[in-house]
Design a protein around this motif. Structure first.
Motif, PDB file in Angstrom:
ATOM      1  N   PRO A 138       0.987  -1.028  -0.015  1.00 36.40           N
ATOM      2  CA  PRO A 138      -0.180   0.547   0.150  1.00 36.40           C
ATOM      3  C   PRO A 138       1.144   1.339   0.495  1.00 36.40           C
ATOM      4  N   ASP A 139       0.363   2.704  -1.234  1.00 39.05           N
ATOM      5  CA  ASP A 139       0.907   3.957  -1.068  1.00 39.05           C
ATOM      6  C   ASP A 139       0.809   4.047   0.582  1.00 39.05           C
ATOM      7  N   GLY A 140       1.800   4.425   1.364  1.00 38.18           N
ATOM      8  CA  GLY A 140       2.137   5.156   2.946  1.00 38.18           C
ATOM      9  C   GLY A 140       2.710   4.541   3.617  1.00 38.18           C
ATOM     10  N   MET A 141       3.004   3.020   2.950  1.00 39.87           N
ATOM     11  CA  MET A 141       3.670   2.415   3.953  1.00 39.87           C
ATOM     12  C   MET A 141       5.429   2.283   3.551  1.00 39.87           C
ATOM     13  N   PRO A 142       6.030   2.901   4.436  1.00 42.98           N
ATOM     14  CA  PRO A 142       7.607   1.897   3.922  1.00 42.98           C
ATOM     15  C   PRO A 142       7.827   0.921   3.182  1.00 42.98           C
ATOM     16  N   ALA A 143       9.255   0.834   2.194  1.00 42.70           N
ATOM     17  CA  ALA A 143       9.272  -0.373   1.287  1.00 42.70           C
ATOM     18  C   ALA A 143       9.147  -1.483   2.206  1.00 42.70           C
ATOM     19  N   LEU A 144       9.083  -2.788   1.272  1.00 40.39           N
ATOM     20  CA  LEU A 144       8.456  -3.848   2.717  1.00 40.39           C
ATOM     21  C   LEU A 144       9.712  -4.650   2.512  1.00 40.39           C
ATOM     22  N   ASN A 145      10.470  -4.826   3.202  1.00 35.37           N
ATOM     23  CA  ASN A 145      11.458  -5.806   3.743  1.00 35.37           C
ATOM     24  C   ASN A 145      11.589  -7.255   2.945  1.00 35.37           C
ATOM     25  N   VAL A 146      12.574  -7.802   2.211  1.00 33.60           N
ATOM     26  CA  VAL A 146      13.141  -8.119   2.002  1.00 33.60           C
ATOM     27  C   VAL A 146      13.956  -9.300   1.737  1.00 33.60           C
ATOM     28  N   CYS A 147      13.611 -10.438   2.193  1.00 34.81           N
ATOM     29  CA  CYS A 147      14.978 -11.417   2.201  1.00 34.81           C
ATOM     30  C   CYS A 147      14.542 -12.776   1.066  1.00 34.81           C
ATOM     31  N   LEU A 148      15.719 -13.179  -0.021  1.00 36.52           N
ATOM     32  CA  LEU A 148      15.439 -14.328  -0.689  1.00 36.52           C
ATOM     33  C   LEU A 148      15.306 -15.740  -0.133  1.00 36.52           C
ATOM     34  N   GLN A 149      14.507 -15.851  -0.067  1.00 33.75           N
ATOM     35  CA  GLN A 149      15.031 -17.965   0.681  1.00 33.75           C
ATOM     36  C   GLN A 149      15.645 -18.762  -0.748  1.00 33.75           C
ATOM     37  N   VAL A 150      16.495 -18.951   0.022  1.00 36.79           N
ATOM     38  CA  VAL A 150      17.890 -19.400  -0.872  1.00 36.79           C
ATOM     39  C   VAL A 150      17.862 -21.385  -0.449  1.00 36.79           C
ATOM     40  N   ASN A 151      16.955 -22.398  -1.282  1.00 37.66           N
ATOM     41  CA  ASN A 151      17.292 -24.190  -1.533  1.00 37.66           C
ATOM     42  C   ASN A 151      18.703 -24.595  -0.860  1.00 37.66           C
ATOM     43  N   ILE A 152      19.400 -23.832  -0.178  1.00 39.41           N
ATOM     44  CA  ILE A 152      21.005 -23.599  -0.167  1.00 39.41           C
ATOM     45  C   ILE A 152      21.144 -25.212   0.094  1.00 39.41           C
ATOM     46  N   SER A 153      20.312 -26.659   0.731  1.00 43.49           N
ATOM     47  CA  SER A 153      20.668 -27.900   0.831  1.00 43.49           C
ATOM     48  C   SER A 153      20.398 -28.841  -0.421  1.00 43.49           C
ATOM     49  N   GLY A 154      20.080 -27.352  -0.981  1.00 39.99           N
ATOM     50  CA  GLY A 154      19.392 -28.754  -2.505  1.00 39.99           C
ATOM     51  C   GLY A 154      18.513 -30.031  -2.418  1.00 39.99           C
ATOM     52  N   GLU A 155      16.661 -29.625  -1.681  1.00 36.74           N
ATOM     53  CA  GLU A 155      15.569 -30.518  -1.554  1.00 36.74           C
ATOM     54  C   GLU A 155      15.299 -30.090  -2.014  1.00 36.74           C
ATOM     55  N   ALA A 156      14.754 -31.384  -2.793  1.00 37.98           N
ATOM     56  CA  ALA A 156      13.692 -31.383  -3.516  1.00 37.98           C
ATOM     57  C   ALA A 156      12.388 -30.719  -3.285  1.00 37.98           C
ATOM     58  N   SER A 157      11.941 -31.226  -1.601  1.00 37.71           N
ATOM     59  CA  SER A 157      10.857 -30.516  -1.426  1.00 37.71           C
ATOM     60  C   SER A 157      10.874 -29.238  -0.516  1.00 37.71           C
ATOM     61  N   LYS A 158      12.171 -29.011  -0.300  1.00 40.75           N
ATOM     62  CA  LYS A 158      12.130 -27.294   0.221  1.00 40.75           C
ATOM     63  C   LYS A 158      11.588 -26.369  -0.634  1.00 40.75           C
ATOM     64  N   SER A 159      11.350 -25.407   0.015  1.00 41.93           N
ATOM     65  CA  SER A 159      11.018 -23.945  -1.118  1.00 41.93           C
ATOM     66  C   SER A 159      12.346 -23.334  -1.603  1.00 41.93           C
ATOM     67  N   GLY A 160      12.689 -21.887  -2.013  1.00 39.54           N
ATOM     68  CA  GLY A 160      13.983 -21.156  -2.053  1.00 39.54           C
ATOM     69  C   GLY A 160      14.383 -21.743  -3.576  1.00 39.54           C
ATOM     70  N   VAL A 161      14.801 -20.533  -3.949  1.00 41.92           N
ATOM     71  CA  VAL A 161      14.727 -20.124  -5.265  1.00 41.92           C
ATOM     72  C   VAL A 161      16.921 -20.919  -5.152  1.00 41.92           C
ATOM     73  N   ALA A 162      17.258 -21.825  -6.573  1.00 43.75           N
ATOM     74  CA  ALA A 162      18.376 -22.421  -6.591  1.00 43.75           C
ATOM     75  C   ALA A 162      19.871 -21.088  -6.059  1.00 43.75           C
ATOM     76  N   PRO A 163      20.834 -22.019  -5.664  1.00 41.05           N
ATOM     77  CA  PRO A 163      21.861 -21.080  -5.209  1.00 41.05           C
ATOM     78  C   PRO A 163      21.998 -20.746  -6.666  1.00 41.05           C
ATOM     79  N   GLU A 164      21.557 -20.863  -7.789  1.00 38.97           N
ATOM     80  CA  GLU A 164      23.005 -20.696  -9.146  1.00 38.97           C
ATOM     81  C   GLU A 164      21.601 -19.437  -9.573  1.00 38.97           C
ATOM     82  N   GLU A 165      20.496 -19.346  -9.103  1.00 43.78           N
ATOM     83  CA  GLU A 165      19.710 -18.784 -10.175  1.00 43.78           C
ATOM     84  C   GLU A 165      19.077 -17.578  -9.254  1.00 43.78           C
TER      85      GLU A 165
END
Ligand SMILES: *Cc1c(COP(=O)(O)O)cnc(C)c1O
Length: 234
Positions: free
Chosen positions: A118-145
């Motif tokens: 919403p306008d009037g709120m500060p920018a939303l703080n974001v962290c990217l979740q990384v699938n660091i263990s490479g598990e098929a079941s977990k969410s997260g972007v692949a490290p190389e992406e």
């Protein structure tokens, strides 16, 4: 378990001890209290003990809890972090009610969050979740992406890219606990070296807090050690 205030004190002491043994300043590590499955009274008790930042995984549960806390203590200013998987049809309420999101793992979701903040709120703080263990079941972007996603998210007007988050698979010993955190830190440092203004490494939970701090965590996400064991489906 002892009560929430005593547990919080013990967690702060563990953070200080882990920081000292890593030669780090404990002030560089924030504590996020993960209150999922616990009610508004648990949040109020932790808040009364000085805890200001809370993490939640399930949207409807979180919205109900925020409303109950606000009804009880309207003047209490808490910081709410969404740390669970994001369904793309739920981005609007997430963008409107949270201060931080740790689990962005695709561009489409980031674009929607930026459009719907919403306008009037500060920018939303974001962290990217990384699938660091490479598990098929977990969410997260692949490290190389992750670098391409980080560049794209850093361009979105209503988001502020703060850093990276990961949930490594459980490891048996301290050395193998540290290894995935070290990989996340190297990725974080390579993005900073490219010029992205990141300041947050969201890593470490109740069972692996010390390993995460040894590898440079700036925000630990702690549930069980503060609130006790979770019981689902009650
Ligand atoms: C539940 C959860 C935590 C807290 O885990 P504990 O082991 O209870 O400390 C931290 N991060 C995420 C993403 C979670 O889902």
């Amino acid at each position: 378990m002892a009560g929430i205030p005593a547990n919080l004190q013990a967690v702060h002491a563990s953070i200080v001890a882990a920081a000292r043994s890593a030669g780090r300043d404990p002030a560089g590590i924030r504590l996020l209290a993960v209150s999922k499955t616990f009610g508004p009274e648990a949040v109020l008790e932790a808040a009364a003990a000085g805890q200001a930042a809370f993490g939640e995984n399930y949207l409807q549960e979180a919205l109900d809890k925020m409303a109950a806390v606000a009804a009880c203590r309207p003047a209490l200013a808490l910081e709410w972090h969404f740390i669970g998987p994001i369904q793309s049809n739920k981005t609007r309420p997430i963008a409107a009610h949270f201060d931080w999101i740790h689990s962005v793992d695709r561009e489409k979701v980031a674009q929607r969050l930026s459009q719907q903040r919403p306008d009037g709120m500060p920018a939303l703080n974001v962290c990217l979740q990384v699938n660091i263990s490479g598990e098929a079941s977990k969410s997260g972007v692949a490290p190389e992406e992750a670098p391409a996603l980080a560049r794209a998210v850093s361009m979105l007007p209503r988001l502020r890219l703060r850093g990276l988050m990961a949930i490594p698979e459980p490891a048996a010993d301290p050395a193998s606990q540290r290894e995935p955190f070290a990989r996340l830190r190297r990725l974080y440092e390579s993005l900073r070296a490219e010029g992205l203004a990141l300041d947050t490494l969201s890593m470490g939970m109740s069972a692996d807090l010390a390993a995460a701090i040894a590898e440079g965590s700036t925000m630990v996400r702690i549930g069980t050690a503060i609130f006790g064991h979770r019981y689902y489906g009650q």
